[in-house]
Design a protein around this motif. Structure first.
Motif, PDB file in Angstrom:
ATOM      1  N   TYR A  42      54.364  20.228  34.703  1.00 51.23           N
ATOM      2  CA  TYR A  42      55.684  21.123  34.974  1.00 51.23           C
ATOM      3  C   TYR A  42      56.449  20.194  35.726  1.00 51.23           C
ATOM      4  O   TYR A  42      56.390  19.141  36.440  1.00 51.23           O
ATOM      5  CB  TYR A  42      55.140  22.023  36.003  1.00 51.23           C
ATOM      6  CG  TYR A  42      53.981  22.773  35.502  1.00 51.23           C
ATOM      7  CD1 TYR A  42      53.950  23.188  34.244  1.00 51.23           C
ATOM      8  CD2 TYR A  42      53.272  23.740  36.379  1.00 51.23           C
ATOM      9  CE1 TYR A  42      52.691  23.935  33.797  1.00 51.23           C
ATOM     10  CE2 TYR A  42      52.192  24.354  35.936  1.00 51.23           C
ATOM     11  CZ  TYR A  42      51.875  24.625  34.685  1.00 51.23           C
ATOM     12  OH  TYR A  42      50.860  25.362  34.302  1.00 51.23           O
ATOM     13  N   LYS A  82      59.917  19.086  37.948  1.00 53.64           N
ATOM     14  CA  LYS A  82      60.172  19.063  39.374  1.00 53.64           C
ATOM     15  C   LYS A  82      61.599  19.926  39.680  1.00 53.64           C
ATOM     16  O   LYS A  82      61.381  20.640  40.554  1.00 53.64           O
ATOM     17  CB  LYS A  82      60.359  17.632  39.927  1.00 53.64           C
ATOM     18  CG  LYS A  82      58.812  17.107  40.131  1.00 53.64           C
ATOM     19  CD  LYS A  82      58.846  15.728  40.740  1.00 53.64           C
ATOM     20  CE  LYS A  82      57.428  14.830  40.482  1.00 53.64           C
ATOM     21  NZ  LYS A  82      57.506  14.286  39.136  1.00 53.64           N
ATOM     22  N   ARG A  83      62.520  19.624  38.778  1.00 52.29           N
ATOM     23  CA  ARG A  83      63.713  20.366  39.206  1.00 52.29           C
ATOM     24  C   ARG A  83      63.604  21.838  38.660  1.00 52.29           C
ATOM     25  O   ARG A  83      63.172  22.347  37.996  1.00 52.29           O
ATOM     26  CB  ARG A  83      64.763  19.687  37.970  1.00 52.29           C
ATOM     27  CG  ARG A  83      66.378  20.418  38.538  1.00 52.29           C
ATOM     28  CD  ARG A  83      67.091  19.645  37.458  1.00 52.29           C
ATOM     29  NE  ARG A  83      67.773  18.328  37.669  1.00 52.29           N
ATOM     30  CZ  ARG A  83      68.890  18.100  38.077  1.00 52.29           C
ATOM     31  NH1 ARG A  83      69.597  19.203  38.491  1.00 52.29           N
ATOM     32  NH2 ARG A  83      69.215  16.753  38.472  1.00 52.29           N
ATOM     33  N   ASP A  84      64.080  22.697  39.491  1.00 53.16           N
ATOM     34  CA  ASP A  84      64.073  24.065  39.557  1.00 53.16           C
ATOM     35  C   ASP A  84      65.082  24.639  38.329  1.00 53.16           C
ATOM     36  O   ASP A  84      66.022  23.999  37.879  1.00 53.16           O
ATOM     37  CB  ASP A  84      64.754  24.852  40.792  1.00 53.16           C
ATOM     38  CG  ASP A  84      63.780  24.628  42.011  1.00 53.16           C
ATOM     39  OD1 ASP A  84      62.443  25.200  41.783  1.00 53.16           O
ATOM     40  OD2 ASP A  84      64.121  24.262  42.825  1.00 53.16           O
ATOM     41  N   ASP A 110      60.894  15.287  33.221  1.00 52.30           N
ATOM     42  CA  ASP A 110      61.721  15.046  34.556  1.00 52.30           C
ATOM     43  C   ASP A 110      62.705  13.917  34.073  1.00 52.30           C
ATOM     44  O   ASP A 110      63.577  13.536  35.066  1.00 52.30           O
ATOM     45  CB  ASP A 110      60.613  14.597  35.511  1.00 52.30           C
ATOM     46  CG  ASP A 110      60.318  15.726  36.280  1.00 52.30           C
ATOM     47  OD1 ASP A 110      61.140  16.793  36.468  1.00 52.30           O
ATOM     48  OD2 ASP A 110      58.960  16.305  36.590  1.00 52.30           O
ATOM     49  N   SER A 142      56.053  28.534  39.014  1.00 51.07           N
ATOM     50  CA  SER A 142      54.856  27.491  38.473  1.00 51.07           C
ATOM     51  C   SER A 142      53.362  28.142  39.400  1.00 51.07           C
ATOM     52  O   SER A 142      52.472  27.892  38.780  1.00 51.07           O
ATOM     53  CB  SER A 142      55.065  26.040  39.097  1.00 51.07           C
ATOM     54  OG  SER A 142      55.698  26.158  40.195  1.00 51.07           O
TER      55      SER A 142
END
Ligand code: SAM
Ligand code: SF4
Length: 330
Positions: A320, A322-324, A283, A207
């Motif tokens: 964007y 939050k979880r990778d 998300d 990001s």
């Protein structure tokens, strides 16, 4: 893969925009034997707690419910799926579900030479292998320690045992592999391998650096004017396909950033901690693990929730997730 319309029409999973969902991606672990710079931090990784990781039986049960509702294609991913203990038995179990016509895996390929034969025997049909460079030093650098030789051996073994057609997934990274586009495309000339260039998405580690390193996938066509467009038989595929005249393999462009494919999206995702994601770039997650542990009726929860699949993603506005990526699986 040819998308058979009749099969899709059998799916009961219909969202509010009229899209029928028939494709499930399961991330079986958040662990990985590599640390690709755009995907995972080198250190300080917040691993999922052991108790939060679904057992294979729990994953199988949820996948089974989804197959009964009309999922007919499953892709296993991670983290790195081949580091999950029992992965071959999971493939075997899933491949026995009635109604499933395709079971595939996305892997970094490091352990593939060891597992390809067993996976094929267990019922796996195909593998996608992630490979961002053909140069051993650059490979070691971008993966923070990986061996290109092991991946190449994995690809050979996968071809030998018939886990094909093999697709290579190459994330386009400006200043890193844009000078290798020609080499990757050349691979398709004499090999029955599809090379798919993927736009770098602004998720997790990427990001921060995606703007500076982002290259639109159509730069591949600009670089290689000889590529000829092929009409896709599968409208839900996110890839646009091209071919060099006479080449055995195809060249795919996957453009999540410059060209949305939300309109035909047929996929949902299940994470290794049992969360159902209706859209990669949202998300919002539905906690199926919790529902399963409470003994709730998973199928009716899914049927109700599927309606709320977001219409489209909106990366342009800097929204964007939050979880990778290594906790979702791509
Ligand atoms: N470890 C396996 C592998 O690398 O194939 C499966 C999981 S990995 C998260 C799945 C795919 O996501 C890989 O092809 C990887 O290159 C891609 N990926 C990870 N982060 C990405 C990003 N920020 N943008 C685009 N693709 C990404
Ligand atoms: Fe691991 Fe795949 Fe992420 Fe690379 S892209 S760090 S191999 S999960």
């Amino acid at each position: 893969m040819i998308c058979e319309k009749n099969d899709i029409e059998k799916s009961l999973l219909l969202d509010d925009y009229g899209r029928r969902i028939n494709y499930l991606r399961i991330s079986v672990t958040d662990l990985c034997n590599l640390r690709c710079m755009y995907c995972m931090p080198q250190e300080g990784i917040q691993k999922l707690a052991h108790n939060d990781i679904m057992t294979l039986e729990e994953l199988e049960d949820i996948a089974g419910a989804l197959v009964e509702l009309g999922i007919d294609k499953i892709r296993i991913t991670g983290g790195e799926p081949l580091v999950r203990k029992g992965i071959v038995s999971l493939v075997k179990k899933l491949s026995q579900y009635d109604g499933l016509r395709d079971i595939a895996m996305t892997t970094n390929g490091l352990l593939l030479s060891q597992y390809a034969k067993e996976l094929k025997a267990a019922g796996l049909k195909r593998v996608n292998i992630s490979l961002d460079t053909l140069n051993p030093e650059k490979y070691e650098k971008i993966t923070r320690g990986g061996s290109l030789e092991s991946v190449l051996e994995g690809i050979k073994e996968a071809q030998r045992v018939g886990l094909g057609p093999i697709k290579l997934n190459t994330v386009l990274i400006g200043g890193f592999n844009d000078d290798e586009i020609e080499k990757f495309v050349e691979l398709t000339v004499d090999n029955k391998i599809d090379v798919r260039f993927i736009e770098l998405m602004p998720i997790g580690q990427a990001s921060d650096w995606s703007l500076e390193k982002f290259i639109p996938s159509n730069s591949v066509v600009r670089k290689i004017p000889g590529l000829e467009r092929i009409e896709s038989e599968d409208i839900s595929s996110p890839a646009e396909y091209y071919r060099l005249p006479g080449a055995l393999g195809k060249v795919g462009l996957i453009n999540p950033i410059t060209c949305k494919f939300c309109e035909n999206c047929n996929r949902i995702r299940l994470t290794s901690d049992g969360k159902l994601k209706l859209c990669l770039h949202s998300d919002r997650e539905i906690d199926l693990a919790e529902s399963q542990r409470r003994g709730d009726d998973i199928k009716s929860i899914i049927l109700k929730e599927i309606k709320n699949k977001p219409k489209e993603h909106n990366l342009e506005d800097g929204e964007y997730i939050k979880r990778d990526m290594f906790k979702i699986g791509g």
